[in-house]
Write an enzyme that holds these catalytic residues in place. Structure first.
Site, PDB file in Angstrom:
ATOM      1  N   HIS A   1      47.780   3.801 -56.880  1.00 55.26           N
ATOM      2  CA  HIS A   1      48.494   4.865 -56.160  1.00 55.26           C
ATOM      3  C   HIS A   1      49.015   5.913 -57.146  1.00 55.26           C
ATOM      4  O   HIS A   1      49.004   7.113 -56.867  1.00 55.26           O
ATOM      5  CB  HIS A   1      49.649   4.273 -55.340  1.00 55.26           C
ATOM      6  CG  HIS A   1      49.175   3.394 -54.216  1.00 55.26           C
ATOM      7  ND1 HIS A   1      48.149   3.745 -53.378  1.00 55.26           N
ATOM      8  CD2 HIS A   1      49.579   2.151 -53.801  1.00 55.26           C
ATOM      9  CE1 HIS A   1      47.940   2.777 -52.490  1.00 55.26           C
ATOM     10  NE2 HIS A   1      48.792   1.797 -52.733  1.00 55.26           N
TER      11      HIS A   1
ATOM     12  N   ARG B   1      47.906  -2.785 -57.682  1.00 56.04           N
ATOM     13  CA  ARG B   1      47.555  -1.705 -56.750  1.00 56.04           C
ATOM     14  C   ARG B   1      48.417  -0.459 -56.962  1.00 56.04           C
ATOM     15  O   ARG B   1      47.968   0.666 -56.774  1.00 56.04           O
ATOM     16  CB  ARG B   1      47.696  -2.199 -55.303  1.00 56.04           C
ATOM     17  CG  ARG B   1      46.685  -3.265 -54.912  1.00 56.04           C
ATOM     18  CD  ARG B   1      46.946  -3.766 -53.493  1.00 56.04           C
ATOM     19  NE  ARG B   1      46.918  -2.683 -52.524  1.00 56.04           N
ATOM     20  CZ  ARG B   1      45.814  -2.177 -51.982  1.00 56.04           C
ATOM     21  NH1 ARG B   1      44.629  -2.666 -52.317  1.00 56.04           N
ATOM     22  NH2 ARG B   1      45.874  -1.194 -51.104  1.00 56.04           N
TER      23      ARG B   1
ATOM     24  N   ASP C   1      49.888   2.963 -39.442  1.00 53.96           N
ATOM     25  CA  ASP C   1      49.431   1.566 -39.609  1.00 53.96           C
ATOM     26  C   ASP C   1      49.716   1.026 -41.010  1.00 53.96           C
ATOM     27  O   ASP C   1      49.676  -0.186 -41.218  1.00 53.96           O
ATOM     28  CB  ASP C   1      47.935   1.461 -39.307  1.00 53.96           C
ATOM     29  CG  ASP C   1      47.662   1.617 -37.815  1.00 53.96           C
ATOM     30  OD1 ASP C   1      48.488   1.142 -37.018  1.00 53.96           O
ATOM     31  OD2 ASP C   1      46.631   2.221 -37.473  1.00 53.96           O
TER      32      ASP C   1
ATOM     33  N   SER D   1      40.084   6.628 -39.017  1.00 53.16           N
ATOM     34  CA  SER D   1      41.371   5.936 -39.158  1.00 53.16           C
ATOM     35  C   SER D   1      42.550   6.699 -38.547  1.00 53.16           C
ATOM     36  O   SER D   1      43.591   6.862 -39.185  1.00 53.16           O
ATOM     37  CB  SER D   1      41.652   5.628 -40.636  1.00 53.16           C
ATOM     38  OG  SER D   1      40.650   4.808 -41.156  1.00 53.16           O
TER      39      SER D   1
ATOM     40  N   GLY E   1      43.668   1.247 -54.159  1.00 54.15           N
ATOM     41  CA  GLY E   1      43.849  -0.181 -54.424  1.00 54.15           C
ATOM     42  C   GLY E   1      42.641  -0.765 -55.140  1.00 54.15           C
ATOM     43  O   GLY E   1      42.768  -1.470 -56.148  1.00 54.15           O
TER      44      GLY E   1
ATOM     45  N   LEU F   1      48.616  28.774 -50.117  1.00 57.61           N
ATOM     46  CA  LEU F   1      48.003  27.540 -49.605  1.00 57.61           C
ATOM     47  C   LEU F   1      49.025  26.770 -48.779  1.00 57.61           C
ATOM     48  O   LEU F   1      50.166  26.582 -49.214  1.00 57.61           O
ATOM     49  CB  LEU F   1      47.548  26.655 -50.786  1.00 57.61           C
ATOM     50  CG  LEU F   1      47.136  25.221 -50.458  1.00 57.61           C
ATOM     51  CD1 LEU F   1      45.803  25.199 -49.703  1.00 57.61           C
ATOM     52  CD2 LEU F   1      47.011  24.370 -51.730  1.00 57.61           C
TER      53      LEU F   1
ATOM     54  N   TRP G   1      40.338   0.800 -56.811  1.00 59.68           N
ATOM     55  CA  TRP G   1      40.226   1.421 -58.147  1.00 59.68           C
ATOM     56  C   TRP G   1      41.050   0.629 -59.155  1.00 59.68           C
ATOM     57  O   TRP G   1      40.588   0.336 -60.261  1.00 59.68           O
ATOM     58  CB  TRP G   1      40.715   2.867 -58.060  1.00 59.68           C
ATOM     59  CG  TRP G   1      40.655   3.648 -59.340  1.00 59.68           C
ATOM     60  CD1 TRP G   1      39.628   4.433 -59.780  1.00 59.68           C
ATOM     61  CD2 TRP G   1      41.675   3.730 -60.358  1.00 59.68           C
ATOM     62  NE1 TRP G   1      39.937   4.993 -60.994  1.00 59.68           N
ATOM     63  CE2 TRP G   1      41.190   4.575 -61.370  1.00 59.68           C
ATOM     64  CE3 TRP G   1      42.947   3.174 -60.501  1.00 59.68           C
ATOM     65  CZ2 TRP G   1      41.929   4.887 -62.510  1.00 59.68           C
ATOM     66  CZ3 TRP G   1      43.675   3.468 -61.638  1.00 59.68           C
ATOM     67  CH2 TRP G   1      43.172   4.313 -62.628  1.00 59.68           C
TER      68      TRP G   1
ATOM     69  N   ARG H   1      51.511  -2.982 -44.541  1.00 62.80           N
ATOM     70  CA  ARG H   1      51.306  -3.429 -45.934  1.00 62.80           C
ATOM     71  C   ARG H   1      52.561  -4.133 -46.464  1.00 62.80           C
ATOM     72  O   ARG H   1      53.654  -3.953 -45.928  1.00 62.80           O
ATOM     73  CB  ARG H   1      50.982  -2.227 -46.813  1.00 62.80           C
ATOM     74  CG  ARG H   1      49.657  -1.630 -46.416  1.00 62.80           C
ATOM     75  CD  ARG H   1      49.187  -0.599 -47.401  1.00 62.80           C
ATOM     76  NE  ARG H   1      47.889  -0.103 -46.969  1.00 62.80           N
ATOM     77  CZ  ARG H   1      46.989   0.447 -47.738  1.00 62.80           C
ATOM     78  NH1 ARG H   1      47.240   0.608 -49.018  1.00 62.80           N
ATOM     79  NH2 ARG H   1      45.836   0.857 -47.271  1.00 62.80           N
TER      80      ARG H   1
ATOM     81  N   ASP I   1      41.223   7.567 -49.865  1.00 61.20           N
ATOM     82  CA  ASP I   1      41.084   6.107 -49.825  1.00 61.20           C
ATOM     83  C   ASP I   1      40.531   5.580 -51.157  1.00 61.20           C
ATOM     84  O   ASP I   1      39.775   6.280 -51.837  1.00 61.20           O
ATOM     85  CB  ASP I   1      40.150   5.723 -48.666  1.00 61.20           C
ATOM     86  CG  ASP I   1      40.255   4.259 -48.297  1.00 61.20           C
ATOM     87  OD1 ASP I   1      41.223   3.596 -48.732  1.00 61.20           O
ATOM     88  OD2 ASP I   1      39.377   3.768 -47.582  1.00 61.20           O
ATOM     89  N   GLY I   2      40.899   4.342 -51.480  1.00 62.83           N
ATOM     90  CA  GLY I   2      40.295   3.669 -52.636  1.00 62.83           C
ATOM     91  C   GLY I   2      41.236   3.435 -53.812  1.00 62.83           C
ATOM     92  O   GLY I   2      40.809   2.911 -54.847  1.00 62.83           O
TER      93      GLY I   2
ATOM     94  N   ARG J   1      36.426  11.931 -46.773  1.00 64.37           N
ATOM     95  CA  ARG J   1      37.018  10.605 -46.955  1.00 64.37           C
ATOM     96  C   ARG J   1      36.424  10.001 -48.223  1.00 64.37           C
ATOM     97  O   ARG J   1      35.202   9.871 -48.354  1.00 64.37           O
ATOM     98  CB  ARG J   1      36.742   9.682 -45.774  1.00 64.37           C
ATOM     99  CG  ARG J   1      37.381   8.305 -46.016  1.00 64.37           C
ATOM    100  CD  ARG J   1      37.300   7.377 -44.829  1.00 64.37           C
ATOM    101  NE  ARG J   1      38.087   6.176 -45.110  1.00 64.37           N
ATOM    102  CZ  ARG J   1      38.875   5.546 -44.260  1.00 64.37           C
ATOM    103  NH1 ARG J   1      38.989   6.001 -43.033  1.00 64.37           N
ATOM    104  NH2 ARG J   1      39.552   4.476 -44.612  1.00 64.37           N
TER     105      ARG J   1
END
Ligand code: FPP
Length: 242
Positions: free
Chosen positions: A30, A26, A60, A182, A16, A124, A18, A64, A13-14, A174
């Site tokens: 990303h 925005r 959700d 969320s 946008g 991994l 940033w 956007r 998260d963050g 998070r």
């Protein structure tokens, strides 16, 4: 420090905020977020972490603006196109969780191709959650179980239906300062250690990741039981009891 079988999940998260703080669109956040993904995947490999699950797009997130949604999927496709070979060479097996039926065919195809090309990876498991809702996933698994005549409705069966070969989350990180889940891996995180940081995802680097792991290893995971010291003193007290 050994990370045997560790499953780390991250709510990235963050992006946008940033970007906005830097006077950028925005989308730039990303884009910077994808650079963080590269760094953290590499770090997870260095540490020998078994599974890394990244929340890339929640169900959700369709709310956007269309341009932002398209931008995120464009970045996802670019990531898969540019990184799949490198992931394969480094032994990463990429998988996506979430709904596929609402994705544009080009996105679905790109995911499938990356999954196929990296299927043999055994260093991994990189799991990317796209159009993902934990509640919906649980509800679907429960509905399938209810339809199946030969299955007992019980927790292990639902767990198997829901998770398949996925594992419980050990550490859930998070970024971005919010302290909520969320709708992410709610079932799998029943005993996860939660780690919240104010660091925005594009700034989340190797040192931040290491700090989260260090904090994780300092926690006393009791899974509803007692810590070793508490167990010993409880046995002592029991023995002393007349
Ligand atoms: C959260 O920040 C981030 C997202 C919803 C999108 C994350 C997606 C990517 C980084 C690109 C594609 C993914 C891969 C796997 C290559 P936010 O926009 O909610 O930030 P804000 O809370 O500051 O607005």
């Amino acid at each position: 420090m050994t990370h045997d079988g560790l499953h780390v999940a991250i709510i990235m998260d963050g992006n946008g905020r940033w970007a906005t703080r830097r006077g950028l669109p925005r989308a730039a956040g990303h884009r910077a977020g994808v650079a963080s993904i590269r760094r953290i995947v590499d770090r997870a490999l260095d540490h020998g972490i078994a599974r890394l699950t990244l929340y890339a797009f929640s169900s959700d997130n369709w709310r956007r603006p269309t341009a932002e949604v398209q931008g995120i999927f464009w970045l996802l496709r670019a990531f898969l196109r540019l990184e799949t070979n490198r992931l394969r060479q480094r032994g990463v097996r990429l998988q996506a969780i979430g709904r596929r039926d609402r994705l544009a065919p080009v996105v679905g195809d790109a995911i499938e191709k990356a999954e196929l090309l990296t299927a043999a990876g055994d260093c991994l498991d990189l799991c990317v959650a796209i159009d993902y809702s934990s509640r919906e996933t649980i509800a679907r698994a429960a509905a399938r179980m209810a339809l199946s005549a030969d299955e007992t409705m019980c927790q292990p069966v639902l767990s198997q239906r829901l998770m398949g070969d996925n594992s419980d989350v050990d550490l859930l990180i998070r970024t971005g300062g919010e302290k909520r889940l969320s709708d992410f891996l709610l079932w799998e995180s029943a005993y996860a250690e939660l780690y919240f940081t104010d660091c925005m995802w594009p700034d989340f680097d190797e040192a931040e990741f290491d700090a989260a792991l260090e904090e994780f290893y300092s926690r006393d995971r009791r899974f509803g039981g007692l810590s070793v010291t508490a167990r010993c003193s409880s046995i002592d007290a029991f023995d002393r009891c007349p």
